[in-house]
Design an enzyme around this catalytic site. Structure first.
Site, PDB file in Angstrom:
ATOM      1  N   MET A 132     -19.235  11.249  63.773  1.00 55.94           N
ATOM      2  CA  MET A 132     -20.389  12.058  63.386  1.00 55.94           C
ATOM      3  C   MET A 132     -20.230  13.390  64.113  1.00 55.94           C
ATOM      4  SD  MET A 132     -24.473  11.161  63.579  1.00 55.94           S
ATOM      5  CE  MET A 132     -24.626  10.958  65.371  1.00 55.94           C
ATOM      6  N   HIS A 182     -25.616  21.836  53.407  1.00 51.62           N
ATOM      7  CA  HIS A 182     -24.697  20.974  54.149  1.00 51.62           C
ATOM      8  C   HIS A 182     -24.647  21.340  55.631  1.00 51.62           C
ATOM      9  CE1 HIS A 182     -23.392  18.642  50.747  1.00 51.62           C
ATOM     10  NE2 HIS A 182     -23.147  19.753  50.072  1.00 51.62           N
ATOM     11  N   ASP A 209     -30.535  20.667  55.924  1.00 43.39           N
ATOM     12  CA  ASP A 209     -30.690  19.585  54.957  1.00 43.39           C
ATOM     13  C   ASP A 209     -31.725  18.557  55.406  1.00 43.39           C
ATOM     14  OD1 ASP A 209     -28.811  20.934  53.525  1.00 43.39           O
ATOM     15  OD2 ASP A 209     -27.206  19.474  53.789  1.00 43.39           O
TER      16      ASP A 209
END
Length: 203
Positions: free
Chosen positions: A33, A180, A185
């Site tokens: 991540m 993105h 977002d």
């Protein structure tokens, strides 16, 4: 007192927190991540009342140091982040996830925090894995997750596979661009969450 009434009274209010994850591969562990953003969407009380919040008022964002050398170039390209820079400058996952857990506990005081996403499966997989791996626990518990795509399918009485944002009524869609960037977002998604929770389909 009926069983549903007892259940509602026993449950506390839920605070929906929109989370968006950017990653450099399909699953956590082998891949990383690399950023995540969160925005408080609103509060849902046991009596059914939903109060939307300004999604820009309470937010969280971190860019993370990758945890492995493996990455998928196509997945990495979605975020536009420079992986070499993240290796040098990204936050340590253990530090960032502890800070995030503390933030969730702070903003959700007096409520039960619920992570929401569209779809939630990808973002929840990374977030939950990272929380357990780097902090030993999750402020959302093991199931405090709301999938907005499934919520729309149920309200619209549509098969899940028939659902896409382009199929939704215009009034449900956020008035913000999908960039993105994880925080952008998450804020956009928080608006979608509030729109869906207040939506009453005609008929």
């Amino acid at each position: 007192m009926s069983a549903p009434s007892r259940s509602r009274r026993a449950a506390g209010p839920s605070l929906y927190i929109s989370v968006d994850v950017e990653a450099d591969g399909p699953i956590p562990g082998p891949y990383s991540m690399i950023s995540f953003g969160a925005a408080v969407a609103g509060r849902h009380d046991p009596d059914g009342a939903y109060v939307p919040y300004d999604p820009e008022a309470r937010t969280f964002y971190r860019e993370l140091r990758p945890i492995s050398e493996d990455f998928n170039p196509e997945a990495l390209a979605v975020s536009g982040l420079d992986r070499a820079r993240l290796v040098r400058e990204g936050a340590e996952p253990s530090t960032a996830l502890r800070e995030f857990s503390a933030w969730v506990r702070e903003v959700s005081a007096g409520t039960q925090p619920v992570m929401c996403g569209y779809p939630a499966s990808y973002d929840w997989t990374f977030l939950y894995w990272y929380l357990l791996r780097f902090t030993g626990g999750s402020p959302f518990g093991h199931s405090g997750c709301l999938d907005l795509k499934s919520l729309y399918a149920a309200k619209a009485n549509l098969p899940l596979r028939a659902v896409a944002k382009r199929t939704m009524p215009r009034e449900l869609l956020p008035g913000r661009p999908h960039t993105h960037h994880a925080l952008d977002d998450a804020v956009e998604q928080a608006e979608l969450c509030s729109n869906l929770l207040r939506w009453r389909p005609r008929g």
